[in-house]
Design a protein around this motif. Structure first.
Motif, PDB file in Angstrom:
ATOM      1  N   GLN A 180      16.016  17.160 -11.243  1.00 33.08           N
ATOM      2  CA  GLN A 180      16.985  17.741 -12.180  1.00 33.08           C
ATOM      3  C   GLN A 180      16.343  18.827 -13.038  1.00 33.08           C
ATOM      4  N   ASP A 214      15.861  22.151 -10.871  1.00 34.20           N
ATOM      5  CA  ASP A 214      17.114  22.883 -10.685  1.00 34.20           C
ATOM      6  C   ASP A 214      18.261  21.882 -10.684  1.00 34.20           C
ATOM      7  N   GLU A 215      19.090  21.936 -11.717  1.00 38.08           N
ATOM      8  CA  GLU A 215      20.186  20.969 -11.831  1.00 38.08           C
ATOM      9  C   GLU A 215      21.157  21.070 -10.662  1.00 38.08           C
ATOM     10  N   PHE A 216      21.431  22.280 -10.217  1.00 38.43           N
ATOM     11  CA  PHE A 216      22.401  22.476  -9.143  1.00 38.43           C
ATOM     12  C   PHE A 216      21.861  22.021  -7.788  1.00 38.43           C
ATOM     13  N   LEU A 217      20.595  22.296  -7.516  1.00 35.95           N
ATOM     14  CA  LEU A 217      19.999  21.945  -6.222  1.00 35.95           C
ATOM     15  C   LEU A 217      19.338  20.561  -6.221  1.00 35.95           C
ATOM     16  N   TRP A 252      19.887  18.140  -3.260  1.00 40.58           N
ATOM     17  CA  TRP A 252      19.231  18.575  -2.028  1.00 40.58           C
ATOM     18  C   TRP A 252      17.715  18.399  -2.122  1.00 40.58           C
ATOM     19  N   PRO A 301      23.456  25.867  -0.851  1.00 39.12           N
ATOM     20  CA  PRO A 301      23.623  27.221  -1.394  1.00 39.12           C
ATOM     21  C   PRO A 301      22.324  27.852  -1.893  1.00 39.12           C
ATOM     22  N   ALA A 302      21.326  27.895  -1.050  1.00 41.98           N
ATOM     23  CA  ALA A 302      20.057  28.531  -1.400  1.00 41.98           C
ATOM     24  C   ALA A 302      19.396  28.985  -0.110  1.00 41.98           C
ATOM     25  N   LYS A 317      11.159  25.868  -4.832  1.00 43.86           N
ATOM     26  CA  LYS A 317      11.581  24.826  -5.781  1.00 43.86           C
ATOM     27  C   LYS A 317      11.032  23.463  -5.385  1.00 43.86           C
TER      28      LYS A 317
END
Length: 135
Positions: A81, A84-87, A90, A111-112, A120
């Protein structure tokens, strides 16, 4: 499936430490299952002979172990988290199931880009090493 070695030497993490971090993350599903088992209803099977001195409490021992496993699970999830909170979902999936980035991009529409995600993921392992006091 091919196993890729983590290359984290330029971040101050030896090959052996990187393998230890990888193994720690791959134990995530097992630890989640053990925590779930502790809180399920079941009967206790005694595998050890009960000693006359001291108090034997298998429930307390199981609870202590579950707390340790839960702390490890939360460490992995919170570290992802923070990267990257969004990734984060994954990242957790990749490091705990050893799924390469290209597979996540192609099959799960992550989405990366592969390079962005790999960067990351390396940052995840570096932060995890710091939090586990390995560097």
């Amino acid at each position: 499936m091919r196993i890729y070695n983590l290359r984290l030497e330029k971040y101050g993490i030896s090959k052996e430490a990187a393998n230890e971090l990888r193994s720690f993350c791959l134990q995530y599903p097992e630890k989640k299952a053990k925590v779930r088992d502790v809180f399920s209803i079941k009967s206790t099977v005694f595998t050890e002979r009960i000693k006359k001195s001291g108090i034997s409490d298998p429930t307390a021992k199981a609870e202590e172990l579950a707390e340790k496993y839960q702390a490890d699970i939360e460490l992995i999830e919170k570290t992802a988290q923070e990267i990257d909170e969004f990734l984060a979902p994954w990242i957790v999936r990749s490091v705990t199931q050893d799924i390469p980035a290209w597979k996540l991009v192609q099959l799960e529409n992550m989405p990366a880009t592969v390079n962005e995600f790999n960067t990351k993921r390396r940052r995840f392992y570096c932060l995890l090493a710091i939090r586990r006091k390995m560097i």
